[in-house]
Write a protein that holds these residues in place. Structure first.
Motif, mmCIF file in Angstrom:
data_model
loop_
_atom_site.group_PDB
_atom_site.id
_atom_site.type_symbol
_atom_site.label_atom_id
_atom_site.label_comp_id
_atom_site.label_asym_id
_atom_site.label_seq_id
_atom_site.Cartn_x
_atom_site.Cartn_y
_atom_site.Cartn_z
ATOM 1 N N ASP A 156 21.933 41.838 32.091
ATOM 2 C CA ASP A 156 23.135 41.015 31.930
ATOM 3 C C ASP A 156 24.332 41.586 32.692
ATOM 4 O OD1 ASP A 156 21.748 39.475 30.169
ATOM 5 O OD2 ASP A 156 22.892 40.037 28.396
ATOM 6 N N GLY A 157 25.272 40.694 32.976
ATOM 7 C CA GLY A 157 26.592 41.084 33.429
ATOM 8 C C GLY A 157 26.671 41.452 34.894
ATOM 9 N N ASN A 158 27.892 41.417 35.428
ATOM 10 C CA ASN A 158 28.121 41.803 36.817
ATOM 11 C C ASN A 158 29.599 42.079 37.039
ATOM 12 O OD1 ASN A 158 28.948 38.852 37.228
ATOM 13 N ND2 ASN A 158 26.736 38.639 36.970
ATOM 14 N N LEU A 159 29.876 42.839 38.082
ATOM 15 C CA LEU A 159 31.230 43.166 38.481
ATOM 16 C C LEU A 159 31.348 43.009 39.988
ATOM 17 C CD1 LEU A 159 30.142 45.648 36.387
ATOM 18 C CD2 LEU A 159 32.580 46.125 36.385
ATOM 19 N N SER A 160 32.538 42.630 40.445
ATOM 20 C CA SER A 160 32.808 42.592 41.878
ATOM 21 C C SER A 160 34.267 42.950 42.117
ATOM 22 C CB SER A 160 32.506 41.210 42.468
ATOM 23 O OG SER A 160 33.444 40.242 42.016
ATOM 24 N N ALA A 161 34.566 43.401 43.319
ATOM 25 C CA ALA A 161 35.936 43.779 43.662
ATOM 26 C C ALA A 161 36.172 43.573 45.147
ATOM 27 C CB ALA A 161 36.201 45.237 43.289
ATOM 28 N N ARG A 162 37.387 43.121 45.487
ATOM 29 C CA ARG A 162 37.754 43.006 46.903
ATOM 30 C C ARG A 162 37.806 44.392 47.531
ATOM 31 N NH1 ARG A 162 40.178 37.902 48.248
ATOM 32 N NH2 ARG A 162 41.067 36.841 46.415
ATOM 33 N N TRP A 184 39.346 38.485 35.031
ATOM 34 C CA TRP A 184 39.758 38.907 36.378
ATOM 35 C C TRP A 184 41.081 39.635 36.292
ATOM 36 C CZ3 TRP A 184 38.316 34.048 34.831
ATOM 37 C CH2 TRP A 184 39.335 33.190 34.419
ATOM 38 N N GLY A 185 41.440 40.334 37.357
ATOM 39 C CA GLY A 185 42.690 41.059 37.321
ATOM 40 C C GLY A 185 43.029 41.739 38.625
ATOM 41 N N SER A 197 45.502 37.057 44.988
ATOM 42 C CA SER A 197 45.971 38.383 44.583
ATOM 43 C C SER A 197 44.977 39.101 43.671
ATOM 44 C CB SER A 197 47.321 38.279 43.868
ATOM 45 O OG SER A 197 47.200 37.542 42.654
ATOM 46 N N THR A 198 43.988 38.382 43.165
ATOM 47 C CA THR A 198 43.009 38.995 42.268
ATOM 48 C C THR A 198 42.128 39.974 43.026
ATOM 49 O OG1 THR A 198 42.934 37.282 40.571
ATOM 50 C CG2 THR A 198 40.926 38.518 40.917
ATOM 51 N N LYS A 199 41.922 41.151 42.434
ATOM 52 C CA LYS A 199 41.145 42.204 43.080
ATOM 53 C C LYS A 199 39.765 42.405 42.477
ATOM 54 C CE LYS A 199 44.557 43.291 45.817
ATOM 55 N NZ LYS A 199 44.497 42.868 47.238
ATOM 56 N N CYS A 200 39.559 41.906 41.247
ATOM 57 C CA CYS A 200 38.287 42.184 40.576
ATOM 58 C C CYS A 200 37.930 41.078 39.591
ATOM 59 C CB CYS A 200 38.377 43.513 39.838
ATOM 60 S SG CYS A 200 36.864 43.951 38.951
ATOM 61 N N VAL A 201 36.620 40.845 39.435
ATOM 62 C CA VAL A 201 36.088 39.923 38.427
ATOM 63 C C VAL A 201 34.993 40.652 37.658
ATOM 64 C CG1 VAL A 201 34.952 37.708 37.986
ATOM 65 C CG2 VAL A 201 36.580 37.919 39.889
ATOM 66 N N VAL A 202 35.019 40.530 36.347
ATOM 67 C CA VAL A 202 34.003 41.133 35.484
ATOM 68 C C VAL A 202 33.399 40.047 34.616
ATOM 69 C CG1 VAL A 202 33.544 42.812 33.651
ATOM 70 C CG2 VAL A 202 35.207 43.354 35.440
ATOM 71 N N ALA A 231 40.756 43.855 34.699
ATOM 72 C CA ALA A 231 39.762 42.817 34.437
ATOM 73 C C ALA A 231 38.881 43.206 33.253
ATOM 74 C CB ALA A 231 38.919 42.572 35.681
ATOM 75 N N TYR A 232 38.417 44.465 33.229
ATOM 76 C CA TYR A 232 37.597 44.918 32.121
ATOM 77 C C TYR A 232 38.356 44.875 30.803
ATOM 78 C CZ TYR A 232 35.323 47.783 28.725
ATOM 79 O OH TYR A 232 34.779 48.201 27.533
ATOM 80 N N LEU A 233 39.595 45.374 30.803
ATOM 81 C CA LEU A 233 40.366 45.410 29.558
ATOM 82 C C LEU A 233 40.637 44.006 29.029
ATOM 83 C CD1 LEU A 233 42.900 48.288 30.269
ATOM 84 C CD2 LEU A 233 40.935 48.341 28.724
ATOM 85 N N ARG A 234 40.815 43.053 29.911
ATOM 86 C CA ARG A 234 40.985 41.673 29.464
ATOM 87 C C ARG A 234 39.718 41.169 28.786
ATOM 88 N NH1 ARG A 234 44.367 39.078 34.638
ATOM 89 N NH2 ARG A 234 46.442 39.576 33.803
ATOM 90 N N LEU A 235 38.575 41.468 29.373
ATOM 91 C CA LEU A 235 37.310 41.059 28.764
ATOM 92 C C LEU A 235 37.136 41.734 27.404
ATOM 93 C CD1 LEU A 235 33.915 40.589 30.508
ATOM 94 C CD2 LEU A 235 34.027 42.013 28.466
#
Length: 221
Positions: A27-33, A162-163, A89-94, A169-173
């Motif tokens: 499960d799950g995934n992360l990405s970043a610019r 995202w963040g 402006s978003t740098k990451c999605v979790v 991004a993680y802390l929001r999740l």
């Protein structure tokens, strides 16, 4: 942040997703610019998060085509790509499947946040939920959610957050899951109380002042 620093940060939070019980199996995934804004660092598909290493991460372009690394991109890349397109402006999605928030997503139920002051400042008045039932139409729906919120639920597919950094991004999740637990327990005990409208407006003004408002987010709900 250097490429190596970004890799270390991504692995740190990939491991944390597993340690917190927000993911299981693959499960799950992360990405970043990355620095040039045309490439993205991402976790590969079909890998558990607890044993990922920096060398396992892949580099992809906006379409999800692998540019570096041996792995393949995950199936939800279209959602990540759409969020980046809508929020330059978003740098990451979790993305993960924490149990309480995912249960609201299964019910196609948005999560209201107007019962917890700090949550309103951090995340807004609610976490929207979209249905993937329309197939390819679910991708622009996630993009639309990104224009009005800091995270969203997807029916049958947990949370996307995202963040400006992997940490944000993680802390929001993590906060969405924490609030989903509180909300569920309060509903069960009958103690849930929503904040008055004047208090909510004041909190949303604080959110705006902190630079946390989404591009099309409404102050007054």
């Amino acid at each position: 942040m250097t490429s190596y620093g970004l890799r270390k940060e991504m692995i740190r939070y990939a491991h944390r997703l597993d340690a917190k019980g927000f993911v299981a199996n693959h499960d799950g995934n992360l990405s970043a610019r990355m620095g040039d804004e045309t490439r993205f660092l991402a976790t590969p598909t079909a890998r558990a998060k607890f044993d990922l290493k920096e060398s396992d991460l892949i580099v992809v372009d906006q379409t999800g085509k692998t540019k570096a690394g041996a792995g393949r991109i995950f199936s939800e890349w279209a959602y990540h790509s759409e969020i980046y397109a809508q929020l330059p402006s978003t740098k990451c999605v979790v993305h993960a499947h924490p149990p309480f928030a995912s249960s609201y997503a299964l019910a196609a139920q948005a999560l209201p946040l107007d019962f917890w002051p700090e949550a309103v400042v951090s995340l807004g008045l609610f976490v929207p939920c979209i249905s993937p039932a329309a197939g390819s139409e679910s991708v622009p729906r996630v993009g639309a959610a990104a224009r009005v919120a800091s995270a969203c639920l997807v029916q049958g597919n947990g949370i996307f957050a995202w963040g400006d950094s992997i940490e944000q991004a993680y802390l929001r999740l993590e906060l969405v899951e924490h609030l989903a637990q509180i909300y569920a327990l309060a509903q069960r005990s009958g103690t849930l109380r929503h904040l008055p409208s004047d208090a909510l407006q004041e909190l949303m003004q604080k959110r705006k002042k902190a630079g946390l408002l989404a591009p099309e987010e409404r102050i007054h709900g």
